[in-house]
Motif scaffolding. Structure first.
Motif, PDB file in Angstrom:
ATOM      1  N   PHE A 100      -7.578  -2.071   4.699  1.00 45.25           N
ATOM      2  CA  PHE A 100      -7.270  -1.750   5.658  1.00 45.25           C
ATOM      3  C   PHE A 100      -6.308  -2.691   6.304  1.00 45.25           C
ATOM      4  O   PHE A 100      -6.220  -3.460   6.180  1.00 45.25           O
ATOM      5  N   TRP A 101      -5.463  -1.793   6.817  1.00 44.68           N
ATOM      6  CA  TRP A 101      -4.202  -1.972   7.630  1.00 44.68           C
ATOM      7  C   TRP A 101      -4.600  -2.676   8.464  1.00 44.68           C
ATOM      8  O   TRP A 101      -5.143  -2.630   9.505  1.00 44.68           O
ATOM      9  N   LEU A 102      -3.639  -3.733   9.016  1.00 44.53           N
ATOM     10  CA  LEU A 102      -3.164  -5.136  10.264  1.00 44.53           C
ATOM     11  C   LEU A 102      -2.561  -4.368  10.463  1.00 44.53           C
ATOM     12  O   LEU A 102      -2.254  -5.280  11.712  1.00 44.53           O
ATOM     13  N   GLY A 103      -0.971  -4.994   9.920  1.00 42.11           N
ATOM     14  CA  GLY A 103       0.392  -5.008   9.802  1.00 42.11           C
ATOM     15  C   GLY A 103       1.144  -4.183   8.680  1.00 42.11           C
ATOM     16  O   GLY A 103       1.114  -3.740   7.710  1.00 42.11           O
ATOM     17  N   ALA A 104       2.407  -3.415   9.415  1.00 43.08           N
ATOM     18  CA  ALA A 104       3.537  -2.485   8.160  1.00 43.08           C
ATOM     19  C   ALA A 104       4.514  -2.700   8.670  1.00 43.08           C
ATOM     20  O   ALA A 104       4.949  -2.379   9.707  1.00 43.08           O
ATOM     21  N   GLY A 105       5.889  -2.801   7.437  1.00 39.16           N
ATOM     22  CA  GLY A 105       6.794  -2.613   8.571  1.00 39.16           C
ATOM     23  C   GLY A 105       7.698  -1.173   7.958  1.00 39.16           C
ATOM     24  O   GLY A 105       6.623  -0.065   7.693  1.00 39.16           O
ATOM     25  N   THR A 106       8.337  -0.432   7.768  1.00 37.79           N
ATOM     26  CA  THR A 106       8.355   0.856   8.119  1.00 37.79           C
ATOM     27  C   THR A 106       8.820   1.496   6.924  1.00 37.79           C
ATOM     28  O   THR A 106       8.643   2.697   6.791  1.00 37.79           O
ATOM     29  N   ASP A 107       8.709   0.374   5.851  1.00 41.37           N
ATOM     30  CA  ASP A 107       8.218   1.250   4.450  1.00 41.37           C
ATOM     31  C   ASP A 107       7.319   2.187   4.526  1.00 41.37           C
ATOM     32  O   ASP A 107       7.034   2.741   4.034  1.00 41.37           O
ATOM     33  N   TRP A 108       6.458   1.377   5.318  1.00 43.69           N
ATOM     34  CA  TRP A 108       4.826   2.115   4.822  1.00 43.69           C
ATOM     35  C   TRP A 108       4.385   3.041   6.303  1.00 43.69           C
ATOM     36  O   TRP A 108       3.899   3.660   6.438  1.00 43.69           O
ATOM     37  N   THR A 109       5.388   3.259   7.258  1.00 35.03           N
ATOM     38  CA  THR A 109       4.975   3.662   8.595  1.00 35.03           C
ATOM     39  C   THR A 109       6.010   4.568   9.491  1.00 35.03           C
ATOM     40  O   THR A 109       5.788   5.211  10.174  1.00 35.03           O
ATOM     41  N   SER A 110       7.617   4.891   7.985  1.00 36.14           N
ATOM     42  CA  SER A 110       7.940   5.663   8.810  1.00 36.14           C
ATOM     43  C   SER A 110       8.064   7.353   8.551  1.00 36.14           C
ATOM     44  O   SER A 110       9.093   7.853   9.165  1.00 36.14           O
ATOM     45  N   GLY A 111       6.965   7.875   8.410  1.00 29.55           N
ATOM     46  CA  GLY A 111       6.874   9.283   7.826  1.00 29.55           C
ATOM     47  C   GLY A 111       6.301   9.931   8.430  1.00 29.55           C
ATOM     48  O   GLY A 111       5.417   9.319   9.853  1.00 29.55           O
ATOM     49  N   THR A 112       4.846  10.231   7.998  1.00 31.56           N
ATOM     50  CA  THR A 112       3.338  11.284   8.630  1.00 31.56           C
ATOM     51  C   THR A 112       2.363  10.825   8.312  1.00 31.56           C
ATOM     52  O   THR A 112       2.331  10.846   7.062  1.00 31.56           O
ATOM     53  N   LEU A 113       1.049  10.333   8.859  1.00 33.65           N
ATOM     54  CA  LEU A 113       0.251   9.578   8.055  1.00 33.65           C
ATOM     55  C   LEU A 113      -0.600  10.956   6.967  1.00 33.65           C
ATOM     56  O   LEU A 113      -1.207  12.080   7.529  1.00 33.65           O
ATOM     57  N   GLY A 114      -0.170  10.439   5.948  1.00 30.43           N
ATOM     58  CA  GLY A 114      -1.046  11.190   4.671  1.00 30.43           C
ATOM     59  C   GLY A 114      -2.835  11.182   4.781  1.00 30.43           C
ATOM     60  O   GLY A 114      -3.386  10.132   4.009  1.00 30.43           O
ATOM     61  N   THR A 115      -2.750  12.013   5.487  1.00 32.21           N
ATOM     62  CA  THR A 115      -4.957  12.634   5.433  1.00 32.21           C
ATOM     63  C   THR A 115      -5.583  13.468   4.883  1.00 32.21           C
ATOM     64  O   THR A 115      -5.943  13.163   4.370  1.00 32.21           O
ATOM     65  N   THR A 116      -4.734  13.839   3.725  1.00 32.65           N
ATOM     66  CA  THR A 116      -4.400  13.648   1.883  1.00 32.65           C
ATOM     67  C   THR A 116      -4.339  13.019   1.545  1.00 32.65           C
ATOM     68  O   THR A 116      -2.786  12.714   1.265  1.00 32.65           O
ATOM     69  N   TRP A 117      -5.009  13.563   0.214  1.00 29.27           N
ATOM     70  CA  TRP A 117      -4.208  12.458  -1.344  1.00 29.27           C
ATOM     71  C   TRP A 117      -2.551  12.593  -1.378  1.00 29.27           C
ATOM     72  O   TRP A 117      -2.240  14.024  -1.347  1.00 29.27           O
ATOM     73  N   HIS A 118      -1.654  11.956  -1.279  1.00 29.63           N
ATOM     74  CA  HIS A 118      -0.569  12.184  -1.633  1.00 29.63           C
ATOM     75  C   HIS A 118       0.228  11.383  -2.344  1.00 29.63           C
ATOM     76  O   HIS A 118      -0.309   9.712  -2.513  1.00 29.63           O
ATOM     77  N   THR A 119       1.072  10.312  -2.526  1.00 31.88           N
ATOM     78  CA  THR A 119       1.850   9.761  -3.203  1.00 31.88           C
ATOM     79  C   THR A 119       3.585   8.924  -2.781  1.00 31.88           C
ATOM     80  O   THR A 119       3.891   8.661  -3.861  1.00 31.88           O
ATOM     81  N   THR A 120       3.279   9.193  -0.983  1.00 32.40           N
ATOM     82  CA  THR A 120       4.838   8.391  -0.537  1.00 32.40           C
ATOM     83  C   THR A 120       4.306   7.595  -0.079  1.00 32.40           C
ATOM     84  O   THR A 120       3.063   7.666   1.301  1.00 32.40           O
TER      85      THR A 120
END
Length: 359
Positions: free
Chosen positions: A183-203
């Motif tokens: 359950f994410w409650l906060g995140a820096g840009t390393d984890w938020t700068s892309g497109t939300l991965g709603t299918t399984w991914h490695t990014t």
């Protein structure tokens, strides 16, 4: 005459369909409130706070604030006490449960017949907006996320999200850390700068896109209860387990001896050498793996031979297994304690033996 089988109280449908352990937050062996938290700590059994970087300071624990009329008595609370309005790029704040691979084989991950999973839970927060729930495959370094929205401040809301099946990367059939629910409650840009991965991914950048920062104000808190993760695309009603069953499942990972805080007999002991006794301490259930063992102050223990009661001056452990550990205590004023002496090891109300076999 046909006989109707009545299921045990508290069980409905397919028993143990919930992959999550202690999803109703009812077991809290370590305690019910922890202040000044800035790193990793277990909150209630099986649920841990994890912070990577400086994402505020938190009070967390077990709460009695619950959604009305849903059968829950407890929730987990995260309460911000020192804010961090500007997370660094690599910062992470989340609540997490780690799951053994051998408990996940029926999901058939990594095969053409892989199962989808559905997560349901009750949540409440003063901070409205978008939050991210994520499954993290630790065996294959793969991720899948779904967003949910807290629409009304300080109001219990039930949320349901479905994660797609993954035909790549099987879970190890062992007692290792294969899957994490985050359950994410906060995140820096390393984890938020892309497109939300709603299918399984490695990014990494796709893991928490859109996540609000719960750490941006000391007015913020987050409650959760009724956490259920199950196979399929539909959420069923929360699976309430009897408290003894729930506790037994938690004891596989952590056991805190003498949580009731009373003077007690630890068990029969035997003299090992002059001035030293040993006690084979058996756990209530077989643990996931050989645990780490921590014993409270030696002054919390004493030895009685029938002829004399003596305090302990040292303690040690050896031969730790998944079922038992040998506790060794050095005895002060040890006349009459020698090889083969039969004695009883006692603990005070403060005595603790903590066994940690967490993933």
């Amino acid at each position: 005459m046909a006989i109707t089988k009545i299921p045990a109280a508290g069980f409905t449908g397919n028993n143990f369909r919930n992959i999550i352990i202690n999803g109703d937050m009812s077991i809290a062996q370590r305690g019910t409130s922890f202040t000044g938290q800035t790193g990793a700590n277990y909150i209630v059994d099986r649920f841990t706070q994890n912070i990577n970087g400086a994402m505020g300071t938190w009070t967390n624990g077990q709460s009695t604030t619950v959604p009305t009329g849903q059968g829950f008595a407890n929730s987990l609370i995260m309460d911000c006490t020192t804010a961090d309005a500007s997370p660094a790029t690599s910062d992470i704040l989340w609540v997490q449960q780690r799951i053994e691979g051998q408990n996940l084989q029926y999901l058939k991950k990594g095969t053409a017949n892989a199962e989808s999973t559905t997560l349901s839970f009750w949540v409440k927060s003063a901070k409205t907006g978008t939050y991210i729930a994520e499954l993290e495959d630790r065996d294959n370094t793969r991720y899948v996320s779904q967003s949910y929205t807290i629409s009304s401040a300080d109001t219990w809301e039930k949320k349901t999200v479905t994660f797609p099946a993954d035909t790549s990367g099987a879970f190890g059939n062992d007692n290792g850390d294969s899957l994490r629910l985050n359950f994410w409650l906060g995140a820096g840009t390393d984890w938020t700068s892309g497109t939300l991965g709603t299918t399984w991914h490695t990014t990494a950048a796709n893991r928490a896109v859109g996540q609000v920062n719960l750490a941006d104000s000391t007015a913020n808190e987050w409650y959760v209860t009724g956490v259920q993760l199950e196979a399929g695309t539909t959420a069923s009603e929360f699976e309430f387990l009897p408290v003894d069953v729930n506790l037994q499942r938690c004891l596989r990972y952590y056991y805190k001896y003498n949580t009731q805080g009373s003077s007690n007999s630890v068990g029969t002991s035997h003299g090992l050498n002059t001035g030293e006794i040993f006690n084979t301490f058996y756990y209530p259930v077989k643990m996931r793996a050989s645990p780490s063992v921590a014993i409270s102050a030696v002054g919390d223990f004493s030895v009685n031979t029938g002829a004399a009661n003596m305090t302990c001056g040292s303690s040690a452990t050896e031969r730790i297994t998944a079922t038992n550990v040998i506790l060794k205590f050095g005895v002060v004023g040890s006349s009459g304690v020698g090889q083969g002496t039969c004695a009883t090891l006692y603990g005070t109300a403060n005595s603790r033996i903590n066994l940690d076999g967490e993933l």
